[in-house]
Design a protein around this motif. Sequence first.
Motif, mmCIF file in Angstrom:
data_model
loop_
_atom_site.group_PDB
_atom_site.id
_atom_site.type_symbol
_atom_site.label_atom_id
_atom_site.label_comp_id
_atom_site.label_asym_id
_atom_site.label_seq_id
_atom_site.Cartn_x
_atom_site.Cartn_y
_atom_site.Cartn_z
ATOM 1 N N UNK A 407 -25.911 8.558 7.091
ATOM 2 C CA UNK A 407 -26.590 9.118 5.701
ATOM 3 C C UNK A 407 -25.708 8.839 4.426
ATOM 4 N N UNK A 408 -26.591 8.220 3.390
ATOM 5 C CA UNK A 408 -25.834 7.766 2.284
ATOM 6 C C UNK A 408 -26.331 8.409 0.994
ATOM 7 N N UNK A 409 -25.405 8.700 -0.183
ATOM 8 C CA UNK A 409 -24.053 8.797 0.095
ATOM 9 C C UNK A 409 -23.685 10.127 1.042
ATOM 10 N N UNK A 418 -32.116 14.517 -3.872
ATOM 11 C CA UNK A 418 -31.585 13.322 -4.653
ATOM 12 C C UNK A 418 -31.441 12.083 -3.822
ATOM 13 N N UNK A 419 -31.545 12.290 -2.597
ATOM 14 C CA UNK A 419 -31.465 10.951 -1.688
ATOM 15 C C UNK A 419 -32.669 10.376 -1.750
ATOM 16 N N UNK A 420 -32.460 8.980 -1.273
ATOM 17 C CA UNK A 420 -33.834 7.974 -0.850
ATOM 18 C C UNK A 420 -34.585 8.455 0.132
ATOM 19 N N UNK A 421 -35.714 8.035 0.343
ATOM 20 C CA UNK A 421 -36.509 8.386 1.411
ATOM 21 C C UNK A 421 -35.782 8.253 2.668
ATOM 22 N N UNK A 422 -35.324 7.028 3.175
ATOM 23 C CA UNK A 422 -34.728 6.722 4.285
ATOM 24 C C UNK A 422 -33.577 7.650 4.575
#
Length: 533
Positions: A407-409, A418-422
């Motif tokens: 998982x990033x970040x 606030x994370x991307x969909x992936x």
Amino acid sequence: MNPVTAQTRAMGVEVLGATRRFGAFTALDDVTLRVRASTVHALLGENGAGKSTLVKGLVGYGLLDDGEIIADARQVKIASPRDAQTLGIGMVYQHFTLAAGLSVEENLLLARGRLPWRVDWPKERAALAAFMRSMPFRLPLDAPVSGLAAGEKQKLEILKQLYLRQRFLILDEPTSVLTPQEADEVLGLMRDLATRGELTVLMITHKFREVMAYADDVTVLRKGKLVGTSAVADTSRDQLAAWMMGGDAAVDDPELAAIRPTRKPCEDNAPVRLALSTLSVVDDRGHTAVRELSLAVRSGEILGVAGVSGNGQKELIEALVGQRRVQAGEMRVKGEPYRATRAEMSRLRLFALPEEPLRNACVANMSIAENLALRDFDRAPMKRHGWVLDRRAMRARAERLIADFNVRPPVPARAIGTLSGGNVQRAVLARELGQAVDVLIVANPVFGLDFASVADIHARILAARDAGAAVLLVSEDLDELLELADRIVVIAEGRLVHETPASGADRVALGRHMAGHVESTGRDVSESIAVHA
């Protein structure tokens, strides 16, 4: 249309040095795209690569900060959608923009934007009938849009653009709601129009099969920059995948090799982990969406559910994860009655990755660590002294899962919204697969995600299957089901109408069943599917 006129209809478009910034973030960085007249040009890229920003500049929904647009060998300025329409540039969006309560002819007239106070219907109907006779595909003018199939609605969206005499057409994921036959028909028609010189097509897609079968040229963007452009005949799927992923890795990414399992067939005597018997579920309007559906999924098996969107898949998943009440029938997990309560899901080790997990499986403004604890925050070791949350234990486990699932970040305190969909998908999978799993429910797990995320999440699902989980995979992407599933069933109008081993699946037959073009056998397929138990 005579050949001379046809050759002058299609329009070539070039975007030179396109740049678009949002504050300190550069969404598009000095990108040049050349689309030759009378061709189909595919535009590929991961989620966030800049594709949408680029085409918004072409249709007037987002001005470029720098760069030039050349149409028909002359520089033009596109400051609004009306500017684009005047030039002959149109767009068919991924989601339908039709007025469902109106007819085909009324939707075509509305597309003009400017209508007289009083419509001269005899005159307009005569003109529309003449227009329809000149088209490569036709729809009844008086047909209500609400009664059209998905493929017919997609054709109407294209007809709207042709009715406006657009010469350059942008298609955004044009086959996402279509059966394989409908997808081939629509793209084949676009290819024919381009070959005849009547239209130029820029197609945004994530399906390599469509690129290789229908496009003349292909361009790949990555992180807002141009990576490569090629004639389709001079490239390959592996090369395109490498361009998209940013390295020499092809479709088989070596970084995923450690978690990608070797596939093995399900044992015929493996225990049934999930069984549904004559299940019926109603939708939000009170109509029956799932109709007396029966199925069984064994340990170590992925059962794929194929179907065009809107045929009961959403309601089925919601019933399985406790978000919708069952109207009739029975659900059983590991032989026990199952009512989809939180306690039962935990005890029976049934976990899920529902569609749109940020909305259906997360609390967006809570941290990653808090979301990872939603399953067991009220049990040790997350809770101590009977009521106190152990934040240290919560963070320690989050750090481990974040590392394990990439998982990033990697910041446990960051809000998951606030994370991307992936990365949202990876975080939910970390929560659901970070423990022993007996049943896994998955719905459209990679829709809209970048190539690397797709490969990673697919590998995780296969790993769960090979660890003994029974996996029910609902997907509108037939390629995904053919890649992952052991068996495939088709759902149409809330019923299971077809079953086949994935290894011997006939794409044409699957598409025919998905479209409902089947003859009755006198026996509900759900019965034979349930016999698999």
